[in-house]
Design an enzyme around this catalytic site. Structure first.
Site, PDB file in Angstrom:
ATOM      1  N   ASN A   1      48.855  -2.824  -3.921  1.00 10.22           N
ATOM      2  CA  ASN A   1      50.133  -3.454  -4.284  1.00 10.22           C
ATOM      3  C   ASN A   1      50.054  -4.967  -4.421  1.00 10.22           C
ATOM      4  O   ASN A   1      50.654  -5.554  -5.313  1.00 10.22           O
ATOM      5  CB  ASN A   1      51.189  -3.147  -3.226  1.00 10.22           C
TER       6      ASN A   1
ATOM      7  N   ARG B   1      55.457   2.897  -5.213  1.00  4.37           N
ATOM      8  CA  ARG B   1      54.801   1.773  -4.541  1.00  4.37           C
ATOM      9  C   ARG B   1      55.482   0.473  -4.950  1.00  4.37           C
ATOM     10  O   ARG B   1      55.778   0.245  -6.131  1.00  4.37           O
ATOM     11  CB  ARG B   1      53.310   1.746  -4.930  1.00  4.37           C
TER      12      ARG B   1
ATOM     13  N   PRO C   1      45.418  -1.776   3.296  1.00  4.06           N
ATOM     14  CA  PRO C   1      44.173  -2.478   2.966  1.00  4.06           C
ATOM     15  C   PRO C   1      43.791  -2.271   1.499  1.00  4.06           C
ATOM     16  O   PRO C   1      43.875  -1.160   0.998  1.00  4.06           O
ATOM     17  CB  PRO C   1      43.143  -1.814   3.888  1.00  4.06           C
ATOM     18  N   GLU C   2      43.381  -3.349   0.832  1.00  4.69           N
ATOM     19  CA  GLU C   2      42.956  -3.257  -0.566  1.00  4.69           C
ATOM     20  C   GLU C   2      41.444  -3.486  -0.624  1.00  4.69           C
ATOM     21  O   GLU C   2      40.797  -3.675   0.394  1.00  4.69           O
ATOM     22  CB  GLU C   2      43.768  -4.247  -1.407  1.00  4.69           C
TER      23      GLU C   2
ATOM     24  N   LYS D   1      38.411   1.245  -2.212  1.00  2.42           N
ATOM     25  CA  LYS D   1      38.932   1.247  -0.849  1.00  2.42           C
ATOM     26  C   LYS D   1      38.151   2.184   0.078  1.00  2.42           C
ATOM     27  O   LYS D   1      38.586   2.445   1.191  1.00  2.42           O
ATOM     28  CB  LYS D   1      40.415   1.637  -0.871  1.00  2.42           C
TER      29      LYS D   1
END
Ligand SMILES: [Zn+2]
Length: 258
Positions: A171, A248, A2-3, A55
């Site tokens: 990402n 990542r 989740p961003e 976040k």
């Protein structure tokens, strides 16, 4: 993972159900919180607000008690009508709050804690956060100062994920914003000009705000999770590789990102 836009969406949905109300029931089915007595400590308390920073999500109850959540790679928030089928198995619920026919459920933690409200400002993990890219205001100079204080050899793609520099980018948004700005995410910070950084961050902020309002269909889909496919801009093949100290995954087009 989740961003920031996901977390701000969740905060809005949870806030619509709980703000100004006292949850009728609060349950903590996960064994980790079995002895924490949250239902007793929160009984009768009104939810004053639900907000997000990057976040991190906060459900603030009156009496200066706040639930702090970070979903990392695995957690999820869900808001549904009571009786509707849950998105995940019941045994994965860490927190269930019921209010006026709605159920707010937190699944799979992994960071879920009840703290005095003052700690949401003083806790080192939270106090060190950079500005929220989705914040109402965003001070460009303050952000650039933090970014330029970093190791100049670090890649721009990696630096954008550092939540102490700017909070909320993950990402997907890192990859899409670098693509939109035409900037190679592997370039060292020292070689990325302020106007290029501005193009990246402005794109991410505008499109993430739209995603909060309109949902995921507003998310760009040019390169993220599209390794091996053709670039929509130049036709070269999109690549992916692990980047930075946390390895990542970054997606980019070597044909048109310089
Ligand atoms: Zn391209």
């Amino acid at each position: 993972m989740p961003e920031g836009d996901t977390i701000h969406q969740a905060a809005a949905r949870i806030g619509a159900v709980l703000t100004g109300r006292v949850p009728e029931t609060i349950e903590t089915p996960h064994p980790r919180h079995g002895g924490d007595r949250w239902p007793q400590r929160l009984a009768g308390r009104t939810v004053g607000s639900v907000d997000a920073h990057g976040k991190h999500l906060f459900v603030r109850f009156d009496g200066q008690l706040t639930l702090h959540s970070h979903l990392r790679m695995t957690g999820a928030w869900s808001v549904q009508r009571a009786g509707e089928r849950w998105r995940r198995a019941r045994r994965r619920a860490w927190l269930v709050m019921r209010c006026e026919g709605w159920e707010v459920v937190q699944f799979d933690g992994p960071v879920l804690e009840l703290m005095p409200d003052s700690r949401t400002r003083s806790d080192p993990r939270l106090a060190s956060l950079g500005q929220d890219i989705l914040g109402e205001s965003f001070h460009w100079e303050r952000f650039v100062r933090r970014l330029r204080a970093e190791d100049h050899t670090r890649s721009i793609g990696d630096a954008l994920l550092d939540q102490r520099t700017i909070a909320g980018i993950g990402n997907l948004w890192k990859s899409e914003a670098c693509f939109a700005a035409g900037v190679d995410p592997w370039r060292a910070l020292a070689d990325v000009g302020d106007e290029e950084v501005s193009a990246i961050v402005t794109f991410a902020r505008e499109r993430m705000r739209r995603s909060v309002q309109e949902g995921y269909r507003a998310r760009p889909r040019a390169v993220y999770n599209r390794a091996g496919q053709q670039c929509p801009r130049c036709g070269a093949i999109i690549r992916s590789a692990g980047q930075g100290e946390n390895n990542r995954t970054t997606y980019w087009c070597a044909g048109c990102q310089r």
